[in-house]
Design a protein around this motif. Structure first.
Motif, PDB file in Angstrom:
ATOM      1  N   ILE A 204      -1.700   5.093   0.198  1.00  0.00           N
ATOM      2  CA  ILE A 204      -2.692   4.050   0.477  1.00  0.00           C
ATOM      3  C   ILE A 204      -3.912   4.225  -0.420  1.00  0.00           C
ATOM      4  CG2 ILE A 204      -4.283   3.129   2.223  1.00  0.00           C
ATOM      5  CD1 ILE A 204      -2.163   4.034   4.348  1.00  0.00           C
TER       6      ILE A 204
ATOM      7  N   MET B  45      -9.885   1.270  -1.211  1.00  0.00           N
ATOM      8  CA  MET B  45      -8.778   1.576  -0.300  1.00  0.00           C
ATOM      9  C   MET B  45      -9.152   2.636   0.734  1.00  0.00           C
ATOM     10  SD  MET B  45      -6.551  -0.609  -1.062  1.00  0.00           S
ATOM     11  CE  MET B  45      -5.239  -0.012   0.004  1.00  0.00           C
TER      12      MET B  45
ATOM     13  N   ALA C  53     -11.252  -4.298   1.333  1.00  0.00           N
ATOM     14  CA  ALA C  53     -10.795  -3.603   0.126  1.00  0.00           C
ATOM     15  C   ALA C  53     -11.698  -3.897  -1.062  1.00  0.00           C
ATOM     16  CB  ALA C  53      -9.361  -3.997  -0.189  1.00  0.00           C
TER      17      ALA C  53
ATOM     18  N   THR D 250      -3.320   3.193  -4.050  1.00  0.00           N
ATOM     19  CA  THR D 250      -2.908   1.822  -4.356  1.00  0.00           C
ATOM     20  C   THR D 250      -4.046   1.089  -5.061  1.00  0.00           C
ATOM     21  OG1 THR D 250      -1.423   1.698  -2.445  1.00  0.00           O
ATOM     22  CG2 THR D 250      -2.212  -0.390  -3.344  1.00  0.00           C
TER      23      THR D 250
ATOM     24  N   ARG E 182      -8.966  -7.995   5.653  1.00  0.00           N
ATOM     25  CA  ARG E 182      -8.641  -6.730   4.976  1.00  0.00           C
ATOM     26  C   ARG E 182      -8.886  -6.836   3.477  1.00  0.00           C
ATOM     27  NH1 ARG E 182      -3.144  -6.675   8.429  1.00  0.00           N
ATOM     28  NH2 ARG E 182      -4.111  -6.176  10.452  1.00  0.00           N
TER      29      ARG E 182
ATOM     30  N   HIS F 252       1.390  -2.000  -7.325  1.00  0.00           N
ATOM     31  CA  HIS F 252       1.524  -0.783  -6.531  1.00  0.00           C
ATOM     32  C   HIS F 252       2.015   0.382  -7.392  1.00  0.00           C
ATOM     33  CE1 HIS F 252       1.110  -3.780  -3.423  1.00  0.00           C
ATOM     34  NE2 HIS F 252       0.968  -2.813  -2.537  1.00  0.00           N
TER      35      HIS F 252
ATOM     36  N   ALA G  74       0.806  -1.229   0.000  1.00  0.00           N
ATOM     37  CA  ALA G  74       0.000   0.000   0.000  1.00  0.00           C
ATOM     38  C   ALA G  74       0.838   1.277   0.000  1.00  0.00           C
ATOM     39  CB  ALA G  74      -0.991   0.012   1.161  1.00  0.00           C
TER      40      ALA G  74
ATOM     41  N   LEU H 268      -9.805   1.400   4.150  1.00  0.00           N
ATOM     42  CA  LEU H 268      -8.678   0.861   4.910  1.00  0.00           C
ATOM     43  C   LEU H 268      -7.711   1.926   5.399  1.00  0.00           C
ATOM     44  CD1 LEU H 268      -7.975  -2.144   2.561  1.00  0.00           C
ATOM     45  CD2 LEU H 268      -8.461  -2.387   5.001  1.00  0.00           C
ATOM     46  N   ALA H 269      -7.857   3.161   4.918  1.00  0.00           N
ATOM     47  CA  ALA H 269      -6.837   4.177   5.170  1.00  0.00           C
ATOM     48  C   ALA H 269      -6.637   4.451   6.657  1.00  0.00           C
ATOM     49  CB  ALA H 269      -7.183   5.467   4.422  1.00  0.00           C
TER      50      ALA H 269
ATOM     51  N   PHE I  14      -3.400  -4.357  -3.697  1.00  0.00           N
ATOM     52  CA  PHE I  14      -3.550  -4.599  -2.263  1.00  0.00           C
ATOM     53  C   PHE I  14      -4.002  -6.030  -2.004  1.00  0.00           C
ATOM     54  CE2 PHE I  14      -5.937  -4.825   1.678  1.00  0.00           C
ATOM     55  CZ  PHE I  14      -5.034  -4.261   2.569  1.00  0.00           C
TER      56      PHE I  14
ATOM     57  N   THR J  65      -5.206   1.477   8.662  1.00  0.00           N
ATOM     58  CA  THR J  65      -3.816   1.209   8.289  1.00  0.00           C
ATOM     59  C   THR J  65      -2.882   2.218   8.943  1.00  0.00           C
ATOM     60  OG1 THR J  65      -4.518   0.275   6.171  1.00  0.00           O
ATOM     61  CG2 THR J  65      -2.222   0.959   6.347  1.00  0.00           C
TER      62      THR J  65
ATOM     63  N   VAL K 280      -6.698  -1.598  -5.904  1.00  0.00           N
ATOM     64  CA  VAL K 280      -7.271  -2.655  -5.074  1.00  0.00           C
ATOM     65  C   VAL K 280      -6.689  -4.015  -5.463  1.00  0.00           C
ATOM     66  CG1 VAL K 280      -9.396  -3.913  -4.520  1.00  0.00           C
ATOM     67  CG2 VAL K 280      -9.380  -1.413  -4.490  1.00  0.00           C
TER      68      VAL K 280
END
Length: 260
Positions: A174, A143, A138, A177, A134, A57, A30, A146-147, A182, A150, A179
């Motif tokens: 993040i 993302m 996602a 990134t 996770r 990424h 990420a 999840l920010a 991730f 994370t 999906v």
């Protein structure tokens, strides 16, 4: 710079004088190659520095599916071959650290010195379940879902309260990134074990952990005892999981002393 390697296109950046020893930096899950901006600016004075966005990424292609560390390791070897890099020093953090440990075990002839940061080098049933959870978050929420969680895992509370610029930089990494990347990287982290054979690595190794990187600081001290005599361990005071950005000067000094 775009390089085709191991079946996909990689976003890479090369800095430093031609003919200098190579030093490769590998990013965490990420994030992207800009996480190493401070280190690249410093080390490109004396090394030929290669940074690359790991598969899935940054601006590297992000194929669908579950990645494995065997694939991520093969990516590095293919990039080295494409750039005609016979051997290099390698520095990776978290997912990049596991990539480096795998490289050191499977392709030691391609490496000189290895810096492995903020990683436990194996999954457990508990961590595998966390990664699968996770992955589902996602897939359902992107993302953005999840920010915050994370950042809370990666940075000490006092760092988040102070909100230095690098926290915002990481948040943006993040959020941008893919999906697919991730999910693929998380799948690799959910199913790997490079700790079991850590003692077989004969290369010079530096282990680095942020002092406040959850369980990783204690784990990496244990791993040092399992590796060959002479493996070094440095703890970065006040650093969290992204220790090279939390304390860039201390991190860079530790790596510089080791490479010297």
């Amino acid at each position: 710079m775009r390089i085709e390697a191991n079946g996909i296109g990689f976003n890479c950046q090369v800095d430093g004088p031609a003919g200098a020893p190579w030093l490769i930096f590998s990013n965490s899950l990420a994030t992207n190659l800009t996480m190493w901006d401070d280190q690249a600016a410093h080390f490109s004075k004396q090394f030929r520095v290669l940074r690359y966005d790991q598969r899935g990424h940054g601006r590297t292609d992000a194929p669908e599916g579950r990645y494995t560390f065997e694939i991520l390791i093969a990516d590095v070897v293919a990039l080295m071959d494409a750039l005609d890099v016979r051997t290099a020093h390698f520095c990776g953090l978290s997912m990049g650290g596991a990539t480096g440990m795998g490289l050191a075990q499977k392709h030691p002839e391609r490496l000189d010195r290895v810096v492995l940061c903020d990683n436990g080098f194996r999954s457990t049933p508990a961590t595998a379940q966390q990664w699968e959870e996770r992955i589902e978050v996602a897939k359902k929420g992107g993302m953005a879902a999840l920010a915050d969680s994370t950042l809370a895992r990666w940075f000490p509370p006092e760092t988040l309260r102070a909100n230095p610029p690098h926290v915002g930089k990481i948040r943006q990494m993040i959020l941008t990134t893919p999906v697919n990347g991730f999910v693929g990287g998380s799948a690799a982290l959910a199913d790997h074990d490079y700790r079991a054979n850590a003692g077989t690595v004969k290369l010079p190794v530096l282990l680095i952990s942020g002092e406040k990187d959850g369980t990783n600081a204690a784990t990496m001290q244990e791993i040092r005892k399992e590796m060959i005599a002479g493996t070094r361990y440095v703890e970065i005071p006040g650093g969290g999981h992204i220790s090279n950005m939390d304390q860039p000067a201390m991190f860079t000094r530790a790596v510089e002393a080791f490479l010297a």
